[in-house]
Scaffold this motif. Structure first.
Motif, short mmCIF file in Angstrom:
data_model
loop_
_atom_site.label_atom_id
_atom_site.label_comp_id
_atom_site.label_asym_id
_atom_site.label_seq_id
_atom_site.Cartn_x
_atom_site.Cartn_y
_atom_site.Cartn_z
N LEU A 95 0.83 -1.20 0.00
CA LEU A 95 0.00 0.00 0.00
C LEU A 95 0.86 1.26 0.00
O LEU A 95 0.57 2.24 -0.70
CB LEU A 95 -0.93 0.00 1.21
N GLU A 96 1.95 1.22 0.75
CA GLU A 96 2.86 2.37 0.81
C GLU A 96 3.45 2.68 -0.57
O GLU A 96 3.68 3.84 -0.91
CB GLU A 96 3.97 2.09 1.81
N LYS A 97 3.68 1.66 -1.37
CA LYS A 97 4.31 1.84 -2.68
C LYS A 97 3.31 2.09 -3.80
O LYS A 97 3.71 2.37 -4.93
CB LYS A 97 5.15 0.61 -3.02
N SER A 98 2.03 1.99 -3.51
CA SER A 98 1.03 2.17 -4.57
C SER A 98 0.82 3.65 -4.88
O SER A 98 1.10 4.52 -4.06
CB SER A 98 -0.30 1.54 -4.14
N GLY A 99 0.33 3.91 -6.08
CA GLY A 99 -0.09 5.26 -6.43
C GLY A 99 1.01 6.20 -6.84
O GLY A 99 0.91 7.42 -6.68
N GLU A 100 2.06 5.69 -7.43
CA GLU A 100 3.19 6.54 -7.79
C GLU A 100 2.81 7.63 -8.79
O GLU A 100 3.15 8.80 -8.61
CB GLU A 100 4.33 5.69 -8.35
N LEU A 101 2.13 7.24 -9.86
CA LEU A 101 1.73 8.24 -10.86
C LEU A 101 0.82 9.29 -10.25
O LEU A 101 0.98 10.49 -10.50
CB LEU A 101 1.03 7.54 -12.03
N LEU A 102 -0.13 8.86 -9.46
CA LEU A 102 -1.07 9.80 -8.84
C LEU A 102 -0.34 10.76 -7.91
O LEU A 102 -0.56 11.98 -7.97
CB LEU A 102 -2.14 9.03 -8.06
N ASN A 103 0.54 10.24 -7.08
CA ASN A 103 1.26 11.10 -6.15
C ASN A 103 2.16 12.10 -6.87
O ASN A 103 2.24 13.27 -6.51
CB ASN A 103 2.09 10.26 -5.18
N ARG A 104 2.85 11.61 -7.91
CA ARG A 104 3.74 12.48 -8.67
C ARG A 104 2.96 13.63 -9.30
O ARG A 104 3.38 14.78 -9.27
CB ARG A 104 4.44 11.65 -9.76
N THR A 105 1.79 13.32 -9.85
CA THR A 105 0.98 14.35 -10.50
C THR A 105 0.33 15.26 -9.48
O THR A 105 0.31 16.49 -9.64
CB THR A 105 -0.12 13.69 -11.36
N LEU A 168 4.91 2.47 11.10
CA LEU A 168 4.12 2.58 9.87
C LEU A 168 2.84 1.76 9.99
O LEU A 168 1.76 2.25 9.64
CB LEU A 168 4.95 2.10 8.67
N LEU A 169 2.95 0.54 10.47
CA LEU A 169 1.77 -0.30 10.65
C LEU A 169 0.80 0.34 11.63
O LEU A 169 -0.41 0.40 11.38
CB LEU A 169 2.18 -1.70 11.13
N LEU A 503 13.52 22.93 6.23
CA LEU A 503 14.56 22.15 6.90
C LEU A 503 13.99 20.85 7.46
O LEU A 503 14.64 19.79 7.42
CB LEU A 503 15.21 22.97 8.02
N HIS A 504 12.80 20.92 8.00
CA HIS A 504 12.12 19.73 8.52
C HIS A 504 11.96 18.69 7.40
O HIS A 504 12.08 17.49 7.64
CB HIS A 504 10.75 20.14 9.08
N GLY A 505 11.69 19.17 6.19
CA GLY A 505 11.58 18.27 5.04
C GLY A 505 12.92 17.81 4.50
O GLY A 505 13.09 16.64 4.14
N PHE A 506 13.90 18.73 4.45
CA PHE A 506 15.21 18.37 3.91
C PHE A 506 15.95 17.37 4.79
O PHE A 506 16.70 16.54 4.28
CB PHE A 506 16.07 19.63 3.73
N PHE A 507 15.78 17.47 6.10
CA PHE A 507 16.52 16.60 7.00
C PHE A 507 15.81 15.28 7.28
O PHE A 507 16.27 14.48 8.08
CB PHE A 507 16.79 17.33 8.32
N ALA A 508 14.67 15.06 6.63
CA ALA A 508 13.95 13.80 6.80
C ALA A 508 14.87 12.62 6.49
O ALA A 508 15.69 12.68 5.57
CB ALA A 508 12.73 13.76 5.88
N ASP A 509 14.73 11.56 7.26
CA ASP A 509 15.63 10.41 7.09
C ASP A 509 14.83 9.13 7.30
O ASP A 509 15.17 8.28 8.12
CB ASP A 509 16.77 10.51 8.11
N GLN A 510 13.75 8.99 6.53
CA GLN A 510 12.82 7.89 6.73
C GLN A 510 12.86 6.89 5.57
O GLN A 510 13.17 7.24 4.44
CB GLN A 510 11.39 8.41 6.89
N GLN A 511 12.51 5.66 5.90
CA GLN A 511 12.33 4.64 4.88
C GLN A 511 11.04 4.87 4.10
O GLN A 511 11.01 4.79 2.88
CB GLN A 511 12.28 3.26 5.56
N TYR A 512 9.97 5.21 4.82
CA TYR A 512 8.64 5.25 4.22
C TYR A 512 8.18 6.70 4.03
O TYR A 512 8.21 7.50 4.98
CB TYR A 512 7.66 4.50 5.11
N PRO A 513 7.72 7.02 2.84
CA PRO A 513 7.35 8.41 2.56
C PRO A 513 6.19 8.94 3.42
O PRO A 513 6.14 10.12 3.72
CB PRO A 513 6.98 8.41 1.07
#
Length: 708
Positions: A95-105, A168-169, A503-513
């Protein structure tokens, strides 16, 4: 207090969903297309996968969004009906990996409908809003999908998950439960209908308010009523649609231009245009907001809550409406008392100038500036020549970030932008490693909604090996061609504030978006940005960027001292107007399902009276209900209090910095490691406590406001 960010941002802004990413797998249905002409159908080839605005056309959005929705639905169905037993990989990560085209747009589309919209984009926005709502329901009200997540949640301690995967779960399960996954099939259908209606109404509010803002601009054909404005101001206000001058509306009730205008009738005209922009005009929003509030109350009741605020605050630091009102009750008496003292001072100034009229809201800023000059010998026009926009950004905002975090920058002229005003910078770590791309869009225009905000074109994620592409948007007056962009100190603070979000966004260091960067609760997300404001007046930083735009001379110490001494000036007004807006938000969202909301103006008046925030006649709410985009279209419903909540956090936090040496790399690295880089991977109270060493205290905020 900061000029606030609006959100779509933090619903668009600092809300994280699975953002623009790079999926190496070629079997994703959304990547299959019969056309290669739409730039959204493939990952951008630009650095950091930045959107290629040289190729994107208005006509690209609708087909990409539609194809993205369809692909997302197919992915959801495949996960929900997977015959294999649920695992973390085939359910949660899938589910985390779904929707790439939608998210990008959608990331780009959301940015454009906020910062550079037009009739075509608004029509697409109206059409797509209910479809986005339906898609969200297709996820969180999907019984089969929910049961797979529930199965995993029930045995999560045996799954051998790392801390972030476990979070994440847990995060998904909270979202399922909050969204109504436990409802009956009949109630789910009712909820879907409510969500669809709300999506359409909030989009309608956005469109109507933008039209109201543009229609509310005041046009003058004679220069006399504009006495008090400088020649540079007048050049900037030249009417682009004809002769004379056109003064556009800012998103707030008060309008900055009122400070300079000498003609009282002109001030009243502009203030009235602001106050009634969406009340009684052809762009009236009163019926829209009452319908939104009623539907939100119905939704909350359906989900088992007495009010929408009770439902909405579940994943926040405050947790309950009672905690929010408790904070208000601690602040309202002191704030209004100080505001009344300020009003009395201003009234004396009015009389001293030979006038016998009673102070009105449109007089406040004009005469308050006189009081400030008299008390502190400080004139805003003395300050502005030292605050040239690009110098503030590069030698102030970026400089402070370098001292704290070691990051450096390089301006990029080869990255296409969506408007000529947009600046692009590449940021680097202290060791030279690439950090990400930063877009800065500072000037107001009719195609941009009011306020200031941050969001992502691309979000950091180790899952997709993506680095952040982040933008800041503001609404500073654009200077006449060839003239420097000189800022008020308030605008300087806004630049530091919004870059704090960045900065809060630039310094993010997460596996999951969906856990990355600014994907935290409303009453925490403003904390890093407000902390960053403190460096605007820090001596080492200020002397580096506050340089006279003509001579290059640093700002005199005497002027610095005046700025600091006036720091608590007008804070009664500032806090009272913000509390009034925050109280309106909470009152709109604590109504019960059966409470009639026939008259928005009557409701607003009653709410302010109940909260004792109408006691100072000349202090209106920062936003009236009719143009309160934060709460009726921007994701801050039952959340505007967060600016005050996080102000408490940031003053408490800055005291820690002061006690530990201030602007140092060691302090910056600690704050980055323990707060800015953690995203939504820890409980926020724990995150703050671990870094600070204690729970936040309100006393530093009261002292900073001059209320102690």
């Amino acid at each position: 207090m900061k000029k606030i960010t609006s959100l779509l941002l933090l619903a668009l802004t600092v809300t994280a969903c699975n953002n623009s990413t790079k999926n190496p797998e070629k079997n994703d249905a959304e990547m299959k297309t019969d056309s290669i002409e739409n730039p959204f159908f493939t990952v951008s080839s630009l650095p950091y996968q930045a959107p290629d605005f040289s190729k994107i056309k208005d006509g690209d959005y609708r087909p990409a969004l539609q194809k993205g929705i369809e692909a997302k639905k197919q992915a959801i169905e495949a996960i929900a009906t997977n015959p294999d037993a649920p695992t973390f990989e085939n359910t949660v990560v899938a589910l985390e990996k779904s929707g790439e085209l939608l998210n990008r747009t959608r990331q780009v589309f959301g940015a454009m409908t906020s910062a550079n919209t037009n009739d075509t984009l608004q029509a697409i926005q109206e059409d797509m809003a209910p479809k986005f709502a339906a898609l969200n329901d297709a996820i969180y009200l999907n019984e089969a999908l929910y049961q797979r997540f529930k199965t995993l949640s029930d045995k999560k301690e045996t799954l051998d998950l790392d801390a972030e995967s476990k979070k994440l779960l847990e995060n998904y399960m909270e979202d399922f439960n909050i969204a109504g996954a436990n409802l009956s099939s009949e109630d789910k259908e009712t909820l879907k209908n409510i969500n669809t209606q709300l999506a359409s109404l909030t989009t309608k509010f956005t469109k109507t308010l933008l039209a109201a803002n543009n229609a509310g601009a005041s046009v003058f054909n004679d220069k006399a009523p504009l006495a008090g404005l400088s020649n540079s101001d007048l050049e900037g206000y030249k009417n682009p649609d004809g002769d004379g001058w056109k003064i556009p509306l800012q998103n707030t009730t008060q309008q900055p231009v009122l400070q300079s205008l000498q003609n009282r009738d002109t001030r009243e005209k502009i203030f009235t245009a602001s106050y009634y922009r969406a009340d009684g005009s052809e762009h009236d929003t009163k019926n829209i907001i009452t319908e939104i509030a009623e539907l939100r109350a119905q939704k909350a009741n359906l989900l088992g809550f007495d009010s929408y605020s009770g439902w909405k605050l579940q994943k926040t630091m405050a947790k309950t409406p009672e905690k929010v009102f408790e904070l208000f009750n601690k602040l309202v008496p002191a704030a209004t008392a100080k505001a009344q003292r300020e009003a009395d001072e201003i009234q004396k100034m009015i009389h001293s100038k030979g006038n016998d009229f009673t102070l009105e809201p449109w007089d406040w800023n004009h005469y308050a500036e006189m009081v400030r000059k008299a008390k502190y010998d400080l004139d805003e026009n003395q300050i502005k020549p030292y605050f040239e926009l690009k110098t503030v950004l590069e030698k102030g905002v970026f400089y402070a970030a370098e001292k704290l975090y070691g990051i450096t920058y390089k301006e990029r002229h080869d990255i296409p932008t969506y408007h000529d005003d947009v600046l692009v910078y590449e940021l680097f770590e202290e060791n030279g490693d690439a950090l990400g791309l930063f877009y800065a869009d500072f000037f107001s225009r009719p195609s941009k909604r009011g306020g200031a905000w941050m969001s992502n074109f691309v979000t950091q994620s180790k899952l997709y090996d993506t680095k952040p592409v982040i933008y800041n948007v503001c609404n500073f007056p654009k200077p006449a061609k060839g003239e420097p962009a000189l800022l008020s100190y308030d605008n300087v603070e806004t630049m530091f504030h919004e870059f704090g979000h960045a900065l809060h966004g630039f310094f993010a260091d997460q596996q999951y978006p969906s856990l990355s960067g600014t994907a935290v609760a409303r009453d925490f997300v403003e904390f890093p940005s407000q902390v960053n404001e403190n460096w605007a007046l820090y001596p080492e930083v200020l002397k580096n960027y506050a340089l006279h735009y003509k001579t290059g001379e640093p700002i005199p110490q005497a002027l610095i001292d005046k700025i600091k001494k006036s720091g608590t000036f007008n804070q009664g007004y500032s806090l009272t107007e913000t509390l009034a807006a925050a109280a309106l938000d909470m009152m709109w969202h604590t109504v019960s399902e059966d409470e009639a909301l026939n008259d928005a103006n009557a409701f607003e008046k009653k709410a302010l009276n109940k909260m004792k925030l109408d006691v100072v006649h000349a202090v209106p709410p920062r936003y009236r209900s009719t143009y309160f985009s934060h709460i009726f279209s921007g994701g801050y419903a039952a959340g505007y209090y967060s600016y005050i909540w996080t102000e408490m956090l940031h003053h408490d936090a800055y005291r820690w910095f002061e006690n530990h040496g201030g602007l140092t790399r060691e302090n910056g690295q600690r704050f980055r490691d323990m707060v800015l880089s953690r995203g939504n991977t820890l409980e926020l109270e724990q995150m703050y406590r671990d870094w600070r060493g204690s729970d936040p205290k309100i006393e530093p905020m009261l002292k900073a406001r001059g209320l102690d």
